[in-house]
Design an enzyme around this catalytic site. Structure first.
Site, PDB file in Angstrom:
ATOM      1  CB  SER A 113      77.584  70.816  48.388  1.00  0.00           C
ATOM      2  OG  SER A 113      77.831  69.177  48.178  1.00  0.00           O
ATOM      3  CE1 TYR A 126      80.185  70.466  53.179  1.00  0.00           C
ATOM      4  CE2 TYR A 126      78.679  69.010  51.715  1.00  0.00           C
ATOM      5  CZ  TYR A 126      79.783  70.090  51.883  1.00  0.00           C
ATOM      6  OH  TYR A 126      80.492  70.585  50.932  1.00  0.00           O
ATOM      7  CE  LYS A 130      78.838  73.580  51.536  1.00  0.00           C
ATOM      8  NZ  LYS A 130      79.669  75.015  51.511  1.00  0.00           N
ATOM      9  CB  THR A 161      89.791  70.563  46.971  1.00  0.00           C
ATOM     10  OG1 THR A 161      88.788  69.958  47.766  1.00  0.00           O
ATOM     11  CG2 THR A 161      89.231  71.352  45.592  1.00  0.00           C
TER      12      THR A 161
END
Ligand SMILES: NC(=O)c1ccc[n+]([C@@H]2O[C@H](COP(=O)([O-])OP(=O)(O)OC[C@H]3O[C@@H](n4cnc5c(N)ncnc54)[C@H](OP(=O)(O)O)[C@@H]3O)[C@@H](O)[C@H]2O)c1
Length: 221
Positions: A113, A126, A130, A161
């Site tokens: 990401s 997060y 990544k 998404t």
């Protein structure tokens, strides 16, 4: 997956939601595709997946979860995020190598990401997950180069998404700021898929151990 199916791959779709997998499978061009319901965080289910996979030319590690985290309360999310975003792809890769599924000359692509390299608020755990994947991919590329197995990472910016939409919803007013930070606008799944298909193709045969940002200019800032 659609892009790979168009390139002639027989695609094995993996996830926990069997109905959604079947819907996607029906929409794919080409033939020989398959769905496998599998929670990638569960070793026994991963084992069965590897058994069913047989020989593999390309693996795209796309499964992932995102949560915002508050510093001082990160422990609540840490386990879930790392189990899915870090442990599962590393364990699956290891299982595929141990079983001899990954053929010489195959390709492994990790969905990292932009957050791996750009800090933003409430994203530390997060981002860490990544970044961990990037480190793993680089080391693995060195290990597997003698077999001409290429290992690459893609760093998407915000993509439309279910995950991307949730992020925009949860950020409220800040969401419009997030949109503006993408000079080419929010991405579409096919913007990422096209680059993954390129990385899996012989056109990228001299690429390994590197990462490619596909983020509509998000990393320009
Ligand atoms: N969307 C973005 O803006 C964005 C930006 C940068 C990076 N990424 C990364 O790109 C990848 C794809 O994200 P996305 O936007 O498509 O997310 P998404 O819309 O939330 O989809 C996540 C996918 O991961 C699967 N998954 C999650 N946990 C799983 C588990 N334990 N076992 C098996 N499958 C699992 C889900 O399938 P089931 O629900 O069927 O299990 C689903 O297909 C992720 O790694 C994400 O971190 C996304």
């Amino acid at each position: 997956m659609r892009a790979l199916a168009c390139d002639g791959y027989e695609v094995m779709l993996v996830g926990r939601d069997a109905e959604r997998l079947e819907r996607v499978q029906r929409s794919l061009g080409g033939a020989g595709h398959e769905c496998v319901r599998c929670d990638l965080t569960r070793p026994a289910e991963r084992e069965e997946l590897v058994r069913r996979a047989g020989k593999v030319d390309a693996v795209v590690h796309a499964a992932g979860v995102h949560s915002f985290t508050i510093p001082g309360r990160t422990d609540r999310q840490f386990e879930r995020i790392f189990a899915t975003n870090v442990e599962a792809p590393i364990a699956l890769t290891s299982d595929l190598l141990a079983s001899g599924s990954l053929v010489d000359g195959s390709v492994i692509v990790f969905l990292s990401s932009a957050a791996a390299v750009i800090g933003s608020r409430m994203t530390s755990v997060y981002s860490a997950s990544k970044s961990a994947v990037l480190g793993y991919a680089r080391g693995l590329a060195a290990d597997l180069a003698p077999r001409r197995i290429r290992v690459l990472s893609v760093l998407p910016g915000l993509v439309e998404t279910p995950m991307g939409t949730r992020i925009l919803d949860q950020t409220g007013d800040a969401g419009s700021g997030l949109r503006q930070q993408h000079p080419l606008g929010i991405g579409r799944p096919e913007d990422i898929a096209g680059v993954i298909a390129f990385l899996c193709s012989p056109r990228a045969k001299w690429m390994t151990g590197t990462e490619i940002a596909v983020d509509g200019g998000y990393s320009l800032r």
